[in-house]
Scaffold this active site. Sequence first.
Site, mmCIF file in Angstrom:
data_model
loop_
_atom_site.group_PDB
_atom_site.id
_atom_site.type_symbol
_atom_site.label_atom_id
_atom_site.label_comp_id
_atom_site.label_asym_id
_atom_site.label_seq_id
_atom_site.Cartn_x
_atom_site.Cartn_y
_atom_site.Cartn_z
ATOM 1 N N ARG A 1 34.771 -16.200 -4.230
ATOM 2 C CA ARG A 1 34.031 -15.217 -5.035
ATOM 3 C C ARG A 1 33.438 -14.152 -4.126
ATOM 4 O O ARG A 1 33.446 -12.966 -4.426
ATOM 5 C CB ARG A 1 32.937 -15.909 -5.843
ATOM 6 C CG ARG A 1 33.379 -16.475 -7.176
ATOM 7 C CD ARG A 1 34.563 -17.422 -7.066
ATOM 8 N NE ARG A 1 34.925 -18.023 -8.336
ATOM 9 C CZ ARG A 1 34.481 -19.202 -8.757
ATOM 10 N NH1 ARG A 1 33.684 -19.944 -7.994
ATOM 11 N NH2 ARG A 1 34.865 -19.661 -9.940
ATOM 12 N N ASP B 1 40.562 -18.961 -5.584
ATOM 13 C CA ASP B 1 40.011 -18.977 -6.939
ATOM 14 C C ASP B 1 40.562 -17.771 -7.693
ATOM 15 O O ASP B 1 41.391 -17.020 -7.162
ATOM 16 C CB ASP B 1 38.468 -18.989 -6.912
ATOM 17 C CG ASP B 1 37.907 -19.801 -8.078
ATOM 18 O OD1 ASP B 1 38.206 -19.455 -9.236
ATOM 19 O OD2 ASP B 1 37.189 -20.788 -7.835
ATOM 20 N N HIS C 1 41.641 -21.794 -12.196
ATOM 21 C CA HIS C 1 41.025 -21.005 -11.130
ATOM 22 C C HIS C 1 42.086 -20.495 -10.146
ATOM 23 O O HIS C 1 41.894 -20.548 -8.930
ATOM 24 C CB HIS C 1 39.966 -21.833 -10.397
ATOM 25 C CG HIS C 1 38.704 -22.019 -11.199
ATOM 26 N ND1 HIS C 1 37.817 -20.991 -11.404
ATOM 27 C CD2 HIS C 1 38.194 -23.085 -11.855
ATOM 28 C CE1 HIS C 1 36.798 -21.444 -12.150
ATOM 29 N NE2 HIS C 1 37.012 -22.704 -12.441
ATOM 30 N N ASP D 1 39.345 -28.512 -11.729
ATOM 31 C CA ASP D 1 38.282 -28.280 -12.718
ATOM 32 C C ASP D 1 38.617 -27.107 -13.631
ATOM 33 O O ASP D 1 39.433 -26.251 -13.293
ATOM 34 C CB ASP D 1 36.953 -27.989 -12.002
ATOM 35 C CG ASP D 1 37.058 -26.775 -11.092
ATOM 36 O OD1 ASP D 1 38.082 -26.648 -10.389
ATOM 37 O OD2 ASP D 1 36.137 -25.937 -11.104
ATOM 38 N N GLU D 2 37.971 -27.085 -14.751
ATOM 39 C CA GLU D 2 37.912 -25.928 -15.644
ATOM 40 C C GLU D 2 39.272 -25.259 -15.857
ATOM 41 O O GLU D 2 39.434 -24.077 -15.605
ATOM 42 C CB GLU D 2 36.896 -24.908 -15.095
ATOM 43 C CG GLU D 2 35.495 -25.471 -15.054
ATOM 44 C CD GLU D 2 34.467 -24.478 -14.553
ATOM 45 O OE1 GLU D 2 33.342 -24.503 -15.078
ATOM 46 O OE2 GLU D 2 34.767 -23.682 -13.640
ATOM 47 N N TRP E 1 30.972 -33.513 -10.462
ATOM 48 C CA TRP E 1 30.111 -32.317 -10.520
ATOM 49 C C TRP E 1 29.427 -32.151 -11.869
ATOM 50 O O TRP E 1 28.331 -31.647 -11.960
ATOM 51 C CB TRP E 1 30.890 -31.052 -10.141
ATOM 52 C CG TRP E 1 31.838 -30.521 -11.191
ATOM 53 C CD1 TRP E 1 33.102 -30.943 -11.424
ATOM 54 C CD2 TRP E 1 31.591 -29.457 -12.117
ATOM 55 N NE1 TRP E 1 33.669 -30.223 -12.445
ATOM 56 C CE2 TRP E 1 32.766 -29.291 -12.895
ATOM 57 C CE3 TRP E 1 30.495 -28.615 -12.366
ATOM 58 C CZ2 TRP E 1 32.873 -28.331 -13.898
ATOM 59 C CZ3 TRP E 1 30.614 -27.659 -13.368
ATOM 60 C CH2 TRP E 1 31.779 -27.523 -14.116
ATOM 61 N N TYR F 1 23.826 -28.193 -6.800
ATOM 62 C CA TYR F 1 24.381 -26.841 -6.864
ATOM 63 C C TYR F 1 23.392 -25.849 -6.261
ATOM 64 O O TYR F 1 22.418 -25.445 -6.890
ATOM 65 C CB TYR F 1 24.760 -26.493 -8.313
ATOM 66 C CG TYR F 1 26.190 -26.893 -8.631
ATOM 67 C CD1 TYR F 1 26.735 -28.061 -8.092
ATOM 68 C CD2 TYR F 1 26.999 -26.105 -9.432
ATOM 69 C CE1 TYR F 1 28.049 -28.437 -8.354
ATOM 70 C CE2 TYR F 1 28.324 -26.474 -9.702
ATOM 71 C CZ TYR F 1 28.835 -27.637 -9.151
ATOM 72 O OH TYR F 1 30.137 -27.998 -9.402
ATOM 73 N N ASP G 1 23.650 -22.848 -5.540
ATOM 74 C CA ASP G 1 23.627 -21.452 -6.003
ATOM 75 C C ASP G 1 22.609 -21.274 -7.133
ATOM 76 O O ASP G 1 22.324 -20.147 -7.523
ATOM 77 C CB ASP G 1 25.018 -21.000 -6.475
ATOM 78 C CG ASP G 1 25.614 -21.890 -7.553
ATOM 79 O OD1 ASP G 1 25.332 -23.118 -7.557
ATOM 80 O OD2 ASP G 1 26.359 -21.373 -8.398
ATOM 81 N N TRP H 1 28.366 -22.187 -4.548
ATOM 82 C CA TRP H 1 29.256 -21.244 -5.231
ATOM 83 C C TRP H 1 28.723 -19.850 -4.960
ATOM 84 O O TRP H 1 27.508 -19.660 -4.783
ATOM 85 C CB TRP H 1 29.284 -21.542 -6.736
ATOM 86 C CG TRP H 1 29.802 -22.914 -7.010
ATOM 87 C CD1 TRP H 1 29.077 -24.016 -7.340
ATOM 88 C CD2 TRP H 1 31.163 -23.344 -6.925
ATOM 89 N NE1 TRP H 1 29.912 -25.111 -7.476
ATOM 90 C CE2 TRP H 1 31.192 -24.727 -7.226
ATOM 91 C CE3 TRP H 1 32.370 -22.705 -6.616
ATOM 92 C CZ2 TRP H 1 32.370 -25.473 -7.233
ATOM 93 C CZ3 TRP H 1 33.535 -23.440 -6.632
ATOM 94 C CH2 TRP H 1 33.538 -24.809 -6.933
ATOM 95 N N GLU I 1 29.320 -16.627 -6.652
ATOM 96 C CA GLU I 1 29.342 -15.471 -7.556
ATOM 97 C C GLU I 1 28.183 -14.520 -7.241
ATOM 98 O O GLU I 1 28.348 -13.308 -7.231
ATOM 99 C CB GLU I 1 29.219 -15.927 -9.017
ATOM 100 C CG GLU I 1 30.474 -16.571 -9.584
ATOM 101 C CD GLU I 1 30.466 -18.085 -9.438
ATOM 102 O OE1 GLU I 1 29.821 -18.599 -8.505
ATOM 103 O OE2 GLU I 1 31.128 -18.759 -10.264
HETATM 104 C C1 ACM Z 1 32.842 -26.497 -10.683
HETATM 105 O O1 ACM Z 1 31.643 -26.202 -10.562
HETATM 106 N N1 ACM Z 1 33.599 -25.853 -11.549
HETATM 107 C C2 ACM Z 1 33.436 -27.551 -9.896
#
Ligand code: ACM
Length: 758
Positions: free
Chosen positions: A165, A194, A265, A327-328, A394, A419, A421, A469, A471
């Site tokens: 990011r 990502d 991602h 993930d996601e 997570w 986390y 961030d 993270w 962002e």
């Molecule tokens: C994540 O925070 N998507 C692993």
Amino acid sequence: MRVLIITLATLFTNFVYGQTNNIIPKPAFADDLPGGFTLRESEVIRLEPGDSLQRAVATQFLHRLAASGFGSMRVSNQNGRIIFTKDSSLPPEAYRLRVDPSGIELTASSFGGYFYALQSLWQLSSDLRLYDSVSRKKYTPFFKSCSISDQPRFGYRGIMLDAARHFFPVWYVKKLLRVMSFYKYNRFHWHLTDDQGWRIEIKKYPLLTAVGATRKETAKGYYSFHEFDGQPYSGYYTQEQIREVVAYAKQLNIEVIPEIEMPGHSLAAIAAYPALSCDPSPTEVKTTWGVETNILCPTKYTFRFLEDVLTEVMALFPSRYIHVGGDEAPKLAWQKSAFCQSLIKEKGLKDEHELQSYFIKHIDSFLTSKGRRLIGWDEILEGGLSAGATVMSWRGTKGGIEAAKMKHDVIMSPYTYCYLDYAQGYMMDEPLSYRDMLPLDSVYAFDPVPATLAPDERRFIKGVQGNLWSEYVSGPTAADYQLFPRALALAENGWSEQKSYPDFLRRLKYHFGVLAKQGIKASTAYYDVQYEVKRRSMGKYFLSLKSKDSSLLIRYSDQVNAKSPQWQYYKSPIALSENSFIQVQPVSNSGAIMGKLTSRVFETSLLTGLPYQAEDVSKRYNGGSDYGLTNGIRGQIDNEFTWVAIGTDNLQFSIDAREQISPEQIQINFLKWQSGGILLPTQLKIEVSADGKTYRTVYLAPLENRLYPAKYIYTVSVDNPGTFRYLKVFGKNYGKLDTNYYNQSNRSSIWLDEVFVK
Ligand code: ACM
């Protein structure tokens, strides 16, 4: 008796506050002993003949001293008072350290053990010149006598850095590795790919970096909003740089684990090679944050691509684990793809989740055949966990618990504790960060081993990891701020069996100095003052101020814009008038500034300090407090953290004034913010009641969502609503968004603040 108590307390204090009590993470066993050892250039380091591990750590010992301005010392195999001793009975990473006036002895069986003995030795000195490679003044380090016997609770103690990011230059990665190793972290998880950027050179697929390492611009502000900076953003690591980082980390007892995200991602890779997607039409590297629906398609082409990429990755990273994300990955694209649907049939899979599992299993077999182990985020559990996989939990600890029960290894990294961030303090006072709050004490409170696991399942919890993270972490300074001091709390969670938060905070004071000497501006958010408006009776409101560090004094001033305001020391709650400005500064006993100056404007009304009841209020922002609508702080157009965000349902809340009131006006403020899908309720009803049974409607009208301006505050006022005790408000949600909103749920949400009854 009183005298005796004081004497005992003094003895106790002297005992507890010895120099081993500087050390973070806290050692397993440490005794402070009388006296200490003064290091002079004439001292000799004695190594066992031919022991290259001892030599490597001794070299680092000498380098640190030389860098800090201390001269050079000799190394010998015969004599010397700084002694390295091998004890093969010690487990990996375990060490013993003895310091007394006759010398220093570092004992271990492994490189990691010697290395950690040395890190503890540094921390035994309270002389910050040890870390000063800038002023390099001549000095003589002194180490307090002690006996330490130490080993980690977990074998895996990691930090993840998201270089996708935002990109972090090699010098910063090395600096982070140095500081991590000082706190006995031994894994660096490098998030290299990502949607928003591909950051690792792959020789066979040059477009990954030629195309995928650049996005044309970046979303500004918090992620759901459609404003862009118009600046192209690029960066990637060459293979040579990666080798350099991996080798550097090894000297610090850190293994670097690469993460190549799949199947979600992956938009940066898809932008470079559109055939990787189920929809091969051209696309661009993502410029906004959030979850992308365009994911990798499980074709032969994709698997060949991933195997090629992972082959180059494995040649660069000797780590046991290779992280594949997982993930996601929304399944929409696979549902729509004829290819995926026929693959599901052909392989006898139940659904798209099993297709993801098929995907991950394919990669797991590939990695396992090369002698590596697959690790992925906890979504890899969905549709069936692949045989050799390790789960990084997570989404809370649930995935980790499930995996441990299935006898799979687990790394705990729940967003609720790990986390980094997330904001460290009250969001109004913090730099833009992810919208949840994770203060230092919450991080420290984490126990990676869930109590619900049976004793024989607990051994599958292999460690803990903090995730940065990026962002909203745009570069090194911001990264340092988010990581520190919370990474020190996590280091202790990973290493130490026995923890005490007050004791950690006391040690942290010394470490703020250590971090500063290494050029790190750590956050002091845990000093910050919490403001709380309390209601004593109707019309009487008092402001309490409290720092989480109770050793601090708080000074405050009500002077606006004064160059040197008149400060008062806070002793007891401050009476608020209808409009009060206050600025607040925590200070030490000696008056030194500690942490941030913050300020608030309070506007009180008859409902101030009374809780509201609501069904669906987002737990984020002020919504987390029952007083969000009545805390005396008006929602501000340029500060989203001052609002109470209602989810995507209808608005419904009530407030009990606790006695009958006859106000002149009820006033409710709403935010309308087009690009975030934040809209006024399309219909608003306000009811009042004297007895809580029969209600009278005092307002019922549609509200209009004007298109322009894109962002405005709309105030609903009701004059002379009569006498009542209970207030009830209903708002109808706009519902599904029909224009081009960027909103994951594609439904409007309602934001309001504040409710005034005057
Ligand atoms: C994540 O925070 N998507 C692993």
